[in-house]
Design an enzyme around this catalytic site. Structure first.
Site, mmCIF file in Angstrom:
data_model
loop_
_atom_site.group_PDB
_atom_site.id
_atom_site.type_symbol
_atom_site.label_atom_id
_atom_site.label_comp_id
_atom_site.label_asym_id
_atom_site.label_seq_id
_atom_site.Cartn_x
_atom_site.Cartn_y
_atom_site.Cartn_z
ATOM 1 N N ALA A 63 39.546 32.074 33.997
ATOM 2 C CA ALA A 63 40.858 32.098 34.628
ATOM 3 C C ALA A 63 40.965 33.434 35.348
ATOM 4 O O ALA A 63 40.286 34.399 34.978
ATOM 5 C CB ALA A 63 41.935 31.974 33.565
ATOM 6 N N GLY A 81 37.894 30.118 31.082
ATOM 7 C CA GLY A 81 38.340 28.887 31.750
ATOM 8 C C GLY A 81 37.203 28.145 32.443
ATOM 9 O O GLY A 81 37.293 26.928 32.644
ATOM 10 N N GLU A 136 35.633 26.223 29.736
ATOM 11 C CA GLU A 136 36.617 25.198 29.367
ATOM 12 C C GLU A 136 36.632 24.065 30.401
ATOM 13 O O GLU A 136 36.775 22.896 30.058
ATOM 14 C CB GLU A 136 38.001 25.836 29.215
ATOM 15 C CG GLU A 136 38.070 26.733 27.974
ATOM 16 C CD GLU A 136 39.351 27.538 27.892
ATOM 17 O OE1 GLU A 136 39.594 28.345 28.827
ATOM 18 O OE2 GLU A 136 40.100 27.390 26.929
ATOM 19 N N GLU A 163 37.711 35.494 25.682
ATOM 20 C CA GLU A 163 39.149 35.793 25.639
ATOM 21 C C GLU A 163 39.571 36.766 24.551
ATOM 22 O O GLU A 163 40.459 37.600 24.778
ATOM 23 C CB GLU A 163 39.959 34.489 25.482
ATOM 24 C CG GLU A 163 40.028 33.645 26.749
ATOM 25 C CD GLU A 163 38.869 32.668 26.885
ATOM 26 O OE1 GLU A 163 37.866 32.828 26.155
ATOM 27 O OE2 GLU A 163 38.960 31.755 27.705
HETATM 28 N N1 COA Z 1 39.259 36.910 36.974
HETATM 29 C C1 COA Z 1 39.472 37.606 38.087
HETATM 30 N N2 COA Z 1 38.487 38.187 38.791
HETATM 31 C C2 COA Z 1 37.249 38.040 38.323
HETATM 32 C C3 COA Z 1 36.946 37.319 37.157
HETATM 33 C C4 COA Z 1 38.028 36.736 36.469
HETATM 34 N N3 COA Z 1 37.861 35.992 35.356
HETATM 35 N N4 COA Z 1 35.616 37.377 36.935
HETATM 36 C C5 COA Z 1 35.086 38.101 37.950
HETATM 37 N N5 COA Z 1 36.062 38.504 38.779
HETATM 38 C C6 COA Z 1 35.925 39.310 40.013
HETATM 39 C C7 COA Z 1 35.716 40.784 39.694
HETATM 40 O O1 COA Z 1 36.953 41.418 39.417
HETATM 41 C C8 COA Z 1 35.101 41.245 40.977
HETATM 42 O O2 COA Z 1 36.097 41.342 41.976
HETATM 43 P P1 COA Z 1 36.318 42.702 42.837
HETATM 44 O O3 COA Z 1 35.023 42.892 43.555
HETATM 45 O O4 COA Z 1 37.474 42.355 43.724
HETATM 46 O O5 COA Z 1 36.592 43.756 41.832
HETATM 47 C C9 COA Z 1 34.201 40.073 41.370
HETATM 48 O O6 COA Z 1 34.743 38.936 40.706
HETATM 49 C C10 COA Z 1 32.762 40.232 40.960
HETATM 50 O O7 COA Z 1 32.727 40.467 39.569
HETATM 51 P P2 COA Z 1 31.963 41.705 38.882
HETATM 52 O O8 COA Z 1 32.597 41.956 37.559
HETATM 53 O O9 COA Z 1 31.877 42.845 39.838
HETATM 54 O O10 COA Z 1 30.501 41.073 38.696
HETATM 55 P P3 COA Z 1 29.408 41.505 37.613
HETATM 56 O O11 COA Z 1 28.138 40.857 38.039
HETATM 57 O O12 COA Z 1 29.412 42.971 37.409
HETATM 58 O O13 COA Z 1 29.915 40.836 36.231
HETATM 59 C C11 COA Z 1 30.866 39.090 34.866
HETATM 60 C C12 COA Z 1 30.009 39.444 36.099
HETATM 61 C C13 COA Z 1 31.053 37.583 34.867
HETATM 62 C C14 COA Z 1 30.137 39.521 33.585
HETATM 63 C C15 COA Z 1 32.216 39.821 34.958
HETATM 64 O O14 COA Z 1 32.779 39.554 36.227
HETATM 65 C C16 COA Z 1 33.231 39.401 33.923
HETATM 66 O O15 COA Z 1 33.127 39.798 32.772
HETATM 67 N N6 COA Z 1 34.262 38.618 34.333
HETATM 68 C C17 COA Z 1 35.339 38.225 33.486
HETATM 69 C C18 COA Z 1 34.924 37.139 32.517
HETATM 70 C C19 COA Z 1 36.060 36.783 31.596
HETATM 71 O O16 COA Z 1 36.484 37.553 30.775
HETATM 72 N N7 COA Z 1 36.547 35.531 31.735
HETATM 73 C C20 COA Z 1 37.565 34.997 30.889
HETATM 74 C C21 COA Z 1 38.874 35.079 31.527
HETATM 75 S S1 COA Z 1 40.144 34.465 30.452
#
Ligand code: COA
Length: 261
Positions: free
Chosen positions: A66, A112, A115, A135
């Protein structure tokens, strides 16, 4: 119909819906959830569509969750509403769609995103995919059905572990646990989904819809899955597809259920 956050492509009875926010790793914001609701309803109503494939754009992520940026400032009431609306608009909607939905998990399926994949009827993952429910690391719990669907798919103990650790698992583990049905190299992911879809669409659309309702019923608290099966089985006898399927068998020919074959 044109969508801001989705790409739609049709080929041979397969509608591929691609979530297209690659710079945000296809994170599900409200707009995307609304568009997915509309695109899935459209696929459900369109008789030329026999199977839906749902995937994410790019090679890195299916859906990274999400959209955290969108809900970070929400109140208790807004959080509850976000979850309730999401269930109704997207996650239950996918699960209850009247035709098979295959998730082509092409990379990160987190929160999400996992999910959403779990709401689909079948999951095929590429070898680079990573799955998890992070989460609790954000101070919340999975709110789009994850606490329920993960336990149904992999069992309570493994679901608890994934939710408690907030970690990611690789595809070999996901396959072993039954979280995904198949794992293939990334460049073969859509081909594998299309191959599965082509086998599925040889069968009766009305029977497939009845099977979805019957299987789902067994996982709905308060619903008697066996009774639902009996009802759905009986209803099949009144369909043109049943007449065609049984007649084709007796005439020693392949059944033709119409539409794309
Ligand atoms: N919500 C909003 N933005 C998200 C996102 C999320 N769930 N997951 C990734 N993004 C965005 C990042 O903020 C970044 O945007 P920006 O360049 O504007 O800052 C872009 O996507 C790229 O992500 P980044 O974190 O730079 O890539 P990475 O390769 O370093 O890491 C992940 C990849 C998937 C490990 C990391 O993005 C992450 O942990 N995301 C969140 C996962 C999460 O907790 N999901 C559950 C949500 S309830």
């Amino acid at each position: 119909m044109n969508y801001e956050n989705l790409l739609i492509a049709d080929a041979n009875g397969i509608r591929t819906i691609t979530i297209n926010r690659p710079d945000q790793l296809n994170a599900l914001n409200r707009a995307t959830i609304g568009e997915l609701h509309s695109a899935l309803s459209g696929a459900d109503k369109d008789r030329s569509v026999r199977v839906v494939v749902l995937t994410g754009s790019g090679t890195k992520a299916f859906v990274a969750g999400a959209d955290i940026k969108e809900f970070a400032h929400f109140s208790t009431e807004e959080g509850k509403q976000l979850s309730a609306e999401g269930h109704k608009q997207l996650f239950d909607h996918v699960e209850q769609l009247g035709k098979p939905v295959i998730a082509a998990v092409n990379g990160f399926a987190l929160g999400g995103g996992l999910e959403l994949a779990m709401s689909c009827h079948i999951r095929v993952a590429s070898d680079n995919a990573r799955m998890g429910l992070p989460e609790t690391g954000l101070g919340v719990i999975p709110g789009y059905g994850g606490t329920q669907r993960l336990a149904r798919l992999v069992g309570k103990g493994k679901a608890m572990e994934m939710i408690f650790t907030a970690g990611m698992i690789k595809v070999d583990e996901a396959l072993q646990w039954g979280l995904v049905n198949h794992v293939v190299p990334q460049d073969q992911l859509l081909a594998k989904c299309n191959e599965l879809a082509t086998v599925i669409m040889k069968n009766s659309p009305t029977a497939l819809a009845a099977a979805i309702r019957a299987v789902n019923a067994g996982f709905e608290p308060g619903t008697n899955g066996m009774q639902q099966e009996i009802e759905e089985f009986g209803k099949c006898f009144g369909t043109a597809d049943f007449k065609e399927g049984t007649t084709a068998f007796m005439e020693k020919r392949k059944a033709n259920f119409g539409g794309a074959q």
